[in-house]
Design a protein around this motif. Sequence first.
Motif, PDB file in Angstrom:
ATOM      1  N   TYR A   1      24.719 -20.396  21.372  1.00  0.00           N
ATOM      2  CA  TYR A   1      24.217 -19.107  20.892  1.00  0.00           C
ATOM      3  C   TYR A   1      22.729 -18.948  21.193  1.00  0.00           C
ATOM      4  O   TYR A   1      22.279 -17.875  21.591  1.00  0.00           O
ATOM      5  N   LYS A   2      21.983 -20.004  21.007  1.00  0.00           N
ATOM      6  CA  LYS A   2      20.541 -19.959  21.298  1.00  0.00           C
ATOM      7  C   LYS A   2      20.306 -19.633  22.777  1.00  0.00           C
ATOM      8  O   LYS A   2      19.496 -18.759  23.112  1.00  0.00           O
TER       9      LYS A   2
ATOM     10  N   GLN B   1      22.337 -18.156  24.880  1.00  0.00           N
ATOM     11  CA  GLN B   1      22.779 -16.788  25.169  1.00  0.00           C
ATOM     12  C   GLN B   1      21.734 -15.783  24.680  1.00  0.00           C
ATOM     13  O   GLN B   1      21.433 -14.815  25.367  1.00  0.00           O
ATOM     14  N   ALA B   2      21.175 -16.042  23.500  1.00  0.00           N
ATOM     15  CA  ALA B   2      20.168 -15.143  22.928  1.00  0.00           C
ATOM     16  C   ALA B   2      18.887 -15.133  23.753  1.00  0.00           C
ATOM     17  O   ALA B   2      18.282 -14.076  23.962  1.00  0.00           O
TER      18      ALA B   2
ATOM     19  N   TRP C   1      28.418 -22.294  26.146  1.00  0.00           N
ATOM     20  CA  TRP C   1      27.579 -21.157  26.535  1.00  0.00           C
ATOM     21  C   TRP C   1      28.323 -20.268  27.523  1.00  0.00           C
ATOM     22  O   TRP C   1      28.278 -19.043  27.444  1.00  0.00           O
TER      23      TRP C   1
ATOM     24  N   LEU D   1      30.453 -17.573  26.131  1.00  0.00           N
ATOM     25  CA  LEU D   1      29.771 -16.447  25.487  1.00  0.00           C
ATOM     26  C   LEU D   1      29.371 -15.359  26.486  1.00  0.00           C
ATOM     27  O   LEU D   1      28.718 -14.384  26.116  1.00  0.00           O
TER      28      LEU D   1
ATOM     29  N   ALA E   1      24.243 -12.680  19.717  1.00  0.00           N
ATOM     30  CA  ALA E   1      24.090 -14.133  19.771  1.00  0.00           C
ATOM     31  C   ALA E   1      23.091 -14.600  18.715  1.00  0.00           C
ATOM     32  O   ALA E   1      23.298 -15.636  18.067  1.00  0.00           O
ATOM     33  N   LYS E   2      22.024 -13.839  18.501  1.00  0.00           N
ATOM     34  CA  LYS E   2      21.045 -14.186  17.472  1.00  0.00           C
ATOM     35  C   LYS E   2      21.674 -14.126  16.089  1.00  0.00           C
ATOM     36  O   LYS E   2      21.457 -15.026  15.264  1.00  0.00           O
TER      37      LYS E   2
ATOM     38  N   GLU F   1      24.840 -14.474  15.304  1.00  0.00           N
ATOM     39  CA  GLU F   1      25.782 -15.586  15.173  1.00  0.00           C
ATOM     40  C   GLU F   1      25.046 -16.911  14.974  1.00  0.00           C
ATOM     41  O   GLU F   1      25.476 -17.761  14.193  1.00  0.00           O
ATOM     42  N   PHE F   2      23.939 -17.091  15.674  1.00  0.00           N
ATOM     43  CA  PHE F   2      23.130 -18.296  15.513  1.00  0.00           C
ATOM     44  C   PHE F   2      22.617 -18.398  14.078  1.00  0.00           C
ATOM     45  O   PHE F   2      22.713 -19.452  13.441  1.00  0.00           O
TER      46      PHE F   2
END
Length: 95
Positions: free
Chosen positions: A42-43, A45-46, A71, A74, A82-83, A85-86
């Motif tokens: 997630y990080k 992707q963000a 990753w 995603l 993504a942020k 979800e993180f």
Amino acid sequence: MYLDEIAIMPTRKALDTEFEMALHQVSSKNFPLDVYVLLMAYKNQALHGDNNSKRPERFSMVLETLIHDAWQKLKGMEASEAKVEFIKLSRKPIV
């Protein structure tokens, strides 16, 4: 993302602030491997968008390969999602 989450979606600046705080908090916690891999996916992707990197091939790079594969799944997810979800995953209790 669920409909009830859309209604309470923070502003971009607030989301960025929450994300930065979550990044800092995550660095000081020990997570189970599966949760850590998802957090890093997630990080990435963000921060970087879709994964266009080559999959690690060396056997000694197991963690990097797990993160890469997570990753890759995603692909197409917006940075803001993504942020969120993180942040949500980083706040879950560690069991």
